[in-house]
Design a protein around this motif. Structure first.
Motif, PDB file in Angstrom:
ATOM      1  N   SER A 188      14.150 -17.865 -25.251  1.00 11.23           N
ATOM      2  CA  SER A 188      13.608 -17.417 -23.841  1.00 11.23           C
ATOM      3  C   SER A 188      12.688 -18.415 -23.467  1.00 11.23           C
ATOM      4  CB  SER A 188      13.022 -16.040 -23.812  1.00 11.23           C
ATOM      5  OG  SER A 188      11.693 -16.036 -24.574  1.00 11.23           O
ATOM      6  N   TYR A 189      12.231 -19.612 -24.190  1.00  4.14           N
ATOM      7  CA  TYR A 189      10.992 -20.238 -23.671  1.00  4.14           C
ATOM      8  C   TYR A 189      11.322 -21.706 -24.302  1.00  4.14           C
ATOM      9  CZ  TYR A 189       8.406 -16.493 -21.514  1.00  4.14           C
ATOM     10  OH  TYR A 189       8.305 -15.467 -20.580  1.00  4.14           O
ATOM     11  N   PRO A 190      12.315 -22.432 -23.749  1.00  4.79           N
ATOM     12  CA  PRO A 190      12.382 -23.743 -24.128  1.00  4.79           C
ATOM     13  C   PRO A 190      11.290 -24.684 -23.790  1.00  4.79           C
ATOM     14  CG  PRO A 190      13.646 -23.466 -22.227  1.00  4.79           C
ATOM     15  CD  PRO A 190      13.178 -22.032 -22.597  1.00  4.79           C
ATOM     16  N   SER A 191      10.883 -25.612 -24.483  1.00  4.89           N
ATOM     17  CA  SER A 191       9.924 -26.519 -24.241  1.00  4.89           C
ATOM     18  C   SER A 191      10.035 -27.566 -23.246  1.00  4.89           C
ATOM     19  CB  SER A 191       9.558 -27.671 -25.580  1.00  4.89           C
ATOM     20  OG  SER A 191       9.208 -26.897 -26.742  1.00  4.89           O
ATOM     21  N   GLY A 192      11.260 -27.900 -22.643  1.00  4.19           N
ATOM     22  CA  GLY A 192      11.366 -28.569 -21.726  1.00  4.19           C
ATOM     23  C   GLY A 192      12.881 -28.799 -21.098  1.00  4.19           C
ATOM     24  N   GLU A 193      13.382 -29.759 -20.235  1.00  5.79           N
ATOM     25  CA  GLU A 193      14.750 -29.949 -19.859  1.00  5.79           C
ATOM     26  C   GLU A 193      14.825 -31.539 -19.519  1.00  5.79           C
ATOM     27  OE1 GLU A 193      15.122 -28.016 -16.213  1.00  5.79           O
ATOM     28  OE2 GLU A 193      13.947 -29.514 -15.045  1.00  5.79           O
ATOM     29  N   ASP A 194      16.244 -31.860 -19.917  1.00  8.09           N
ATOM     30  CA  ASP A 194      16.591 -33.095 -19.606  1.00  8.09           C
ATOM     31  C   ASP A 194      17.481 -32.792 -18.216  1.00  8.09           C
ATOM     32  OD1 ASP A 194      15.435 -34.436 -21.802  1.00  8.09           O
ATOM     33  OD2 ASP A 194      17.356 -33.943 -22.902  1.00  8.09           O
ATOM     34  N   VAL A 195      17.080 -33.816 -17.268  1.00 12.93           N
ATOM     35  CA  VAL A 195      17.933 -33.754 -16.150  1.00 12.93           C
ATOM     36  C   VAL A 195      18.656 -35.184 -16.081  1.00 12.93           C
ATOM     37  CG1 VAL A 195      17.769 -33.656 -13.608  1.00 12.93           C
ATOM     38  CG2 VAL A 195      16.301 -32.364 -14.803  1.00 12.93           C
ATOM     39  N   ILE A 196      19.988 -35.253 -16.188  1.00 10.89           N
ATOM     40  CA  ILE A 196      20.635 -36.455 -16.364  1.00 10.89           C
ATOM     41  C   ILE A 196      21.745 -36.809 -15.162  1.00 10.89           C
ATOM     42  CG2 ILE A 196      21.965 -37.916 -18.042  1.00 10.89           C
ATOM     43  CD1 ILE A 196      21.526 -35.797 -20.046  1.00 10.89           C
TER      44      ILE A 196
END
Length: 236
Positions: A188-196
Motif C-alpha cells: 500500500s506504500y511504494p517508495s516512489g514512482e517512475d514517470v516515463i
C-alpha cells in the motif's frame, strides 16, 4: 493507499506527479499485485519493483478492429474486444478481465494523436475492480487493411503489464507512470514512482524522458510511518 489508484492521479513529469490511492484496503491491492507478479520478470528500475517493464515495441501484431461509430475521424472502439482479441495481451490479463458490475468492465480508454497513422490512436488501461489499480496498459494504432479487405485492423504498438501501471496522452507524448517498491515496502506504500515519456519514432515508441519521484515517508496527518511511541506511565 498512496500511489496505487488509476483514477485519482496526476502525470506531472516535473517531479510532483503520483498515482493516488482510490481504496482504503491494502488487501485489494495485494490481490492486484498477485495478479501479475507470477508472470513478470525481475530486474526493474527500483530497488524492488513488482516486475520489470515489458514494452513490446517490435513488430506490431494485428487485432481485428471493433465496430466504429458514425464519427468521420474519431473511431471509437470496443476496448474489451480489442484486448481479448490481441495476441500480445497475456492470458492472465484476459482471464481476469471480467465485469465489475453488470456489463461494466474495468477498462479506461483514451483517444489522441501519438503516431503518424492519420487517425486517433487508442490507449487502453486495464484495471482491477476494487481499487482501480492498473495491471496492463496498451497502445493501438490504426494500421493496414484486414485480410478480408473489409476495414482496417488496429495494431498493438506498445504493451506493459505489471501492477500499478497507467498510461496517458500528453500533447502527443505517451506518458507511463508505474510504482516502484523498495525491499521492505508494504504494497500500500511504494517508495516512489517512475514517470516515463515515450515518443513515436519511425515505427515504434522510443523513450524520451524519465523522471523518478521519491515519496515522503510522512503520510496522513504528517506522522511518520512506524510503531507508535510508548506513553509514559501515570505518576502516582
Amino acid at each position: 493507499m498512496r500511489g496505487l489508484s488509476a483514477r485519482d492521479r496526476t502525470s506531472d513529469t516535473s517531479g510532483t506527479g503520483r498515482i493516488r490511492a482510490a481504496g482504503t484496503t491494502a488487501m485489494a491491492v495485494a490481490a492486484a499485485v498477485g495478479l501479475l507478479t507470477a508472470g513478470c520478470s525481475t530486474g526493474g528500475t527500483g530497488t524492488r519493483d513488482e516486475g520489470a517493464a515489458r514494452a513490446d515495441q517490435g513488430t506490431p501484431s494485428s487485432a481485428p478492429a471493433p465496430a466504429s461509430s458514425a464519427s468521420s475521424r474519431m473511431r471509437k472502439v470496443d476496448a474489451v474486444q480489442l484486448i481479448m482479441s490481441d495476441p500480445k495481451v497475456s492470458d492472465r490479463v484476459k482471464e481476469d478481465l471480467k465485469p465489475c458490475v453488470a456489463d461494466a468492465y474495468p477498462v479506461d480508454t483514451s483517444y489522441g494523436t501519438l503516431t503518424d497513422s492519420g487517425a486517433p490512436d487508442v490507449v487502453v488501461n486495464v484495471l482491477t475492480c476494487g481499487d482501480a489499480v492498473g495491471v496492463g496498459t496498451y497502445v493501438y494504432r490504426l494500421g493496414a487493411a484486414k485480410d478480408d479487405g473489409k476495414g482496417t485492423a488496429y495494431q498493438n504498438v506498445f504493451s506493459l503489464e505489471e501492477p500499478a501501471v497507467y498510461s496517458t496522452i500528453d500533447r502527443g507524448d505517451l506518458v507511463v507512470t508505474k510504482q516502484v517498491y523498495a525491499e521492505d515496502d508494504p504494497v500500500s506504500y511504494p517508495s516512489g514512482e517512475d514517470v516515463i515519456t515515450y515518443r513515436w519514432a519511425g515505427s515504434k515508441f522510443s523513450e524520451h524522458d524519465r523522471v523518478h519521484n521519491e515519496y515522503s515517508k510522512t503520510v496522513g496527518d504528517g506522522e511518520i510511518d512506524g510503531p507508535a511511541e510508548p506513553t509514559a506511565p501515570p505518576k502516582n
